[in-house]
Design a protein around this motif. Structure first.
Motif, PDB file in Angstrom:
ATOM      1  N   LEU A  45     -25.966  39.602 108.515  1.00 31.55           N
ATOM      2  CA  LEU A  45     -27.307  38.711 108.580  1.00 31.55           C
ATOM      3  C   LEU A  45     -26.913  36.982 108.331  1.00 31.55           C
ATOM      4  O   LEU A  45     -26.781  36.685 107.934  1.00 31.55           O
ATOM      5  CB  LEU A  45     -27.511  38.851 106.854  1.00 31.55           C
ATOM      6  CG  LEU A  45     -29.211  38.845 106.443  1.00 31.55           C
ATOM      7  CD1 LEU A  45     -29.545  39.854 107.536  1.00 31.55           C
ATOM      8  CD2 LEU A  45     -29.574  39.695 105.364  1.00 31.55           C
ATOM      9  N   ALA A  46     -28.093  36.925 109.747  1.00 37.19           N
ATOM     10  CA  ALA A  46     -27.556  35.296 110.028  1.00 37.19           C
ATOM     11  C   ALA A  46     -28.685  34.776 108.864  1.00 37.19           C
ATOM     12  O   ALA A  46     -27.961  34.099 108.746  1.00 37.19           O
ATOM     13  CB  ALA A  46     -28.031  35.736 111.394  1.00 37.19           C
ATOM     14  N   ARG A  47     -29.570  34.990 108.791  1.00 39.54           N
ATOM     15  CA  ARG A  47     -30.036  33.715 108.061  1.00 39.54           C
ATOM     16  C   ARG A  47     -29.433  33.859 106.293  1.00 39.54           C
ATOM     17  O   ARG A  47     -28.909  32.088 106.234  1.00 39.54           O
ATOM     18  CB  ARG A  47     -31.538  35.080 107.027  1.00 39.54           C
ATOM     19  CG  ARG A  47     -31.897  34.733 108.067  1.00 39.54           C
ATOM     20  CD  ARG A  47     -33.832  35.101 107.268  1.00 39.54           C
ATOM     21  NE  ARG A  47     -33.922  36.604 106.516  1.00 39.54           N
ATOM     22  CZ  ARG A  47     -34.433  37.921 107.347  1.00 39.54           C
ATOM     23  NH1 ARG A  47     -34.424  38.022 108.748  1.00 39.54           N
ATOM     24  NH2 ARG A  47     -33.666  38.380 106.139  1.00 39.54           N
ATOM     25  N   THR A  58     -20.087  35.621 103.127  1.00 33.64           N
ATOM     26  CA  THR A  58     -20.051  34.682 104.122  1.00 33.64           C
ATOM     27  C   THR A  58     -18.800  33.714 104.124  1.00 33.64           C
ATOM     28  O   THR A  58     -18.318  33.107 102.807  1.00 33.64           O
ATOM     29  CB  THR A  58     -21.427  34.340 104.289  1.00 33.64           C
ATOM     30  OG1 THR A  58     -22.473  35.753 104.847  1.00 33.64           O
ATOM     31  CG2 THR A  58     -21.073  32.926 105.506  1.00 33.64           C
ATOM     32  N   ARG A  69     -18.713  25.579 109.639  1.00 31.32           N
ATOM     33  CA  ARG A  69     -18.906  26.421 110.275  1.00 31.32           C
ATOM     34  C   ARG A  69     -18.869  27.934 109.637  1.00 31.32           C
ATOM     35  O   ARG A  69     -18.238  27.823 108.834  1.00 31.32           O
ATOM     36  CB  ARG A  69     -18.246  26.409 111.343  1.00 31.32           C
ATOM     37  CG  ARG A  69     -16.701  26.438 111.543  1.00 31.32           C
ATOM     38  CD  ARG A  69     -15.701  26.181 112.685  1.00 31.32           C
ATOM     39  NE  ARG A  69     -15.830  24.954 113.182  1.00 31.32           N
ATOM     40  CZ  ARG A  69     -15.577  24.677 114.533  1.00 31.32           C
ATOM     41  NH1 ARG A  69     -14.747  25.529 114.887  1.00 31.32           N
ATOM     42  NH2 ARG A  69     -15.859  23.564 115.070  1.00 31.32           N
ATOM     43  N   VAL A  70     -19.628  29.554 110.245  1.00 25.62           N
ATOM     44  CA  VAL A  70     -18.781  30.176 109.520  1.00 25.62           C
ATOM     45  C   VAL A  70     -18.072  30.800 110.520  1.00 25.62           C
ATOM     46  O   VAL A  70     -17.732  31.076 111.536  1.00 25.62           O
ATOM     47  CB  VAL A  70     -20.585  31.076 109.857  1.00 25.62           C
ATOM     48  CG1 VAL A  70     -20.053  32.574 109.338  1.00 25.62           C
ATOM     49  CG2 VAL A  70     -21.607  30.576 109.080  1.00 25.62           C
ATOM     50  N   THR A  86     -18.696  36.536 109.180  1.00 29.62           N
ATOM     51  CA  THR A  86     -20.271  36.542 109.280  1.00 29.62           C
ATOM     52  C   THR A  86     -20.646  37.906 108.027  1.00 29.62           C
ATOM     53  O   THR A  86     -19.405  38.239 107.576  1.00 29.62           O
ATOM     54  CB  THR A  86     -20.928  36.894 110.460  1.00 29.62           C
ATOM     55  OG1 THR A  86     -21.850  37.250 109.698  1.00 29.62           O
ATOM     56  CG2 THR A  86     -20.275  38.579 110.922  1.00 29.62           C
ATOM     57  N   SER A  87     -21.950  37.319 107.422  1.00 28.58           N
ATOM     58  CA  SER A  87     -21.803  38.842 106.471  1.00 28.58           C
ATOM     59  C   SER A  87     -22.850  39.978 107.050  1.00 28.58           C
ATOM     60  O   SER A  87     -22.876  40.529 106.124  1.00 28.58           O
ATOM     61  CB  SER A  87     -23.304  37.846 104.953  1.00 28.58           C
ATOM     62  OG  SER A  87     -24.344  37.571 106.191  1.00 28.58           O
ATOM     63  N   ASP A 138     -25.788  33.085 106.689  1.00 28.81           N
ATOM     64  CA  ASP A 138     -24.811  32.909 107.255  1.00 28.81           C
ATOM     65  C   ASP A 138     -25.695  31.202 107.646  1.00 28.81           C
ATOM     66  O   ASP A 138     -25.185  30.556 106.848  1.00 28.81           O
ATOM     67  CB  ASP A 138     -24.093  33.040 108.747  1.00 28.81           C
ATOM     68  CG  ASP A 138     -23.673  34.240 108.128  1.00 28.81           C
ATOM     69  OD1 ASP A 138     -23.132  35.122 106.892  1.00 28.81           O
ATOM     70  OD2 ASP A 138     -23.548  35.804 109.382  1.00 28.81           O
ATOM     71  N   THR A 139     -26.188  30.946 107.683  1.00 31.06           N
ATOM     72  CA  THR A 139     -26.792  29.949 108.165  1.00 31.06           C
ATOM     73  C   THR A 139     -26.971  29.624 106.937  1.00 31.06           C
ATOM     74  O   THR A 139     -26.731  28.063 106.277  1.00 31.06           O
ATOM     75  CB  THR A 139     -28.478  30.329 108.581  1.00 31.06           C
ATOM     76  OG1 THR A 139     -28.121  30.333 109.840  1.00 31.06           O
ATOM     77  CG2 THR A 139     -28.815  28.255 108.912  1.00 31.06           C
TER      78      THR A 139
END
Length: 256
Positions: A213-215, A190, A206-207, A210-211, A217-218
């Motif tokens: 995988l949303a989790r 990420t 901010r991202v 992205t990797s 990134d957050t």
């Protein structure tokens, strides 16, 4: 590629142009120079500059005739210049090895003058750091474009003469990944970007890559805010505190 960028040089009173190709890659801009495809000696073929980071990464092509075992590489500059980081092999092209050689003026001399780079091949590579500087400047339009695409404004990182000074510098990584995601992180990255204000506070993380995988990134910005802080803001050439944009590519797990 973002197209050719021409720079005008003076040699012996005669003006001539050198042409670079610029490419945006993984929160960085890489500037490639035209090189002799049949060269028999190691040569500089590109310079990669990461947004918000000092120094640069040299791309050195080593032809098969000058190759040595990769495990024996110990790069060194003569005369001594900027500090050299860990050397990696980027790829092989037409039988040539391409080495990534990070150089950082904070740990040694500036990115100026000429030097020989030994340890990558049987024949040293000749490095013109003035040309390296021109290549970095040729990529500034690419950097402004990346910053603008990320929503930070085109000049946010371009006026920084001295980077902000961390009070604590911890980075997100595999130790921060929840157990439920451990089987999903291999090879994932990420890239996050954030502002450091004139008051040295972190804002607007901010991202930007992205990797997948949303989790994760957050998690990147959340952990960064917890582990990283600054005691001094960035400075411009006159020594005034200014805003800076910093970028970090987080590797969450081993590469498959």
């Amino acid at each position: 590629m973002l197209g050719g960028v021409a720079g005008l040089l003076l040699s012996g009173g005669v003006a001539h142009a050198e042409t670079f190709d610029v490419s945006a890659e993984q929160a960085s801009c890489t500037v490639y120079r035209q090189a002799d495809a049949g060269a028999s000696t190691p040569s500089l073929v590109g310079v990669r500059h990461f947004i918000g980071a000092p120094g640069a990464t040299l791309l050195i092509a080593v032809p098969p005739s000058a190759a040595i075992p990769i495990a024996t590489t110990r790069a060194a500059l003569s005369p001594a210049g900027p500090a050299i980081g860990q050397v990696e092999v980027a790829k092989t092209a037409a039988g040539a090895q391409v080495f990534l050689v990070p150089v950082d003026p904070r740990g040694g001399g500036p990115l100026t003058g000429r030097a020989t780079l030994s340890g990558l091949s049987t024949t040293p590579a000749e490095i013109d750091f003035d040309q390296v500087g021109r290549m970095i400047r040729a990529g500034e339009g690419c950097e402004r474009g990346l910053l603008a695409n990320w929503g930070f404004g085109g000049d946010a990182a371009m006026r920084v003469a001295r980077l902000p000074v961390p009070a604590k510098a911890g980075w997100p990584g595999i130790d921060d990944v929840p157990q439920r995601d451990m089987d999903s992180v291999n090879g994932r990255f990420t890239t996050v970007a954030w502002r450091v204000g004139p008051d040295a506070r972190i804002t607007d993380c901010r991202v930007v890559e992205t990797s997948g995988l949303a989790r994760l990134d957050t998690l990147g910005c959340a952990v960064l805010r917890r582990k990283l802080s600054y005691r001094e803001a960035a400075r411009d050439a006159q020594g005034r505190p200014i805003e800076a944009v910093m970028v970090r590519r987080i590797r969450w797990g081993p590469i498959d």
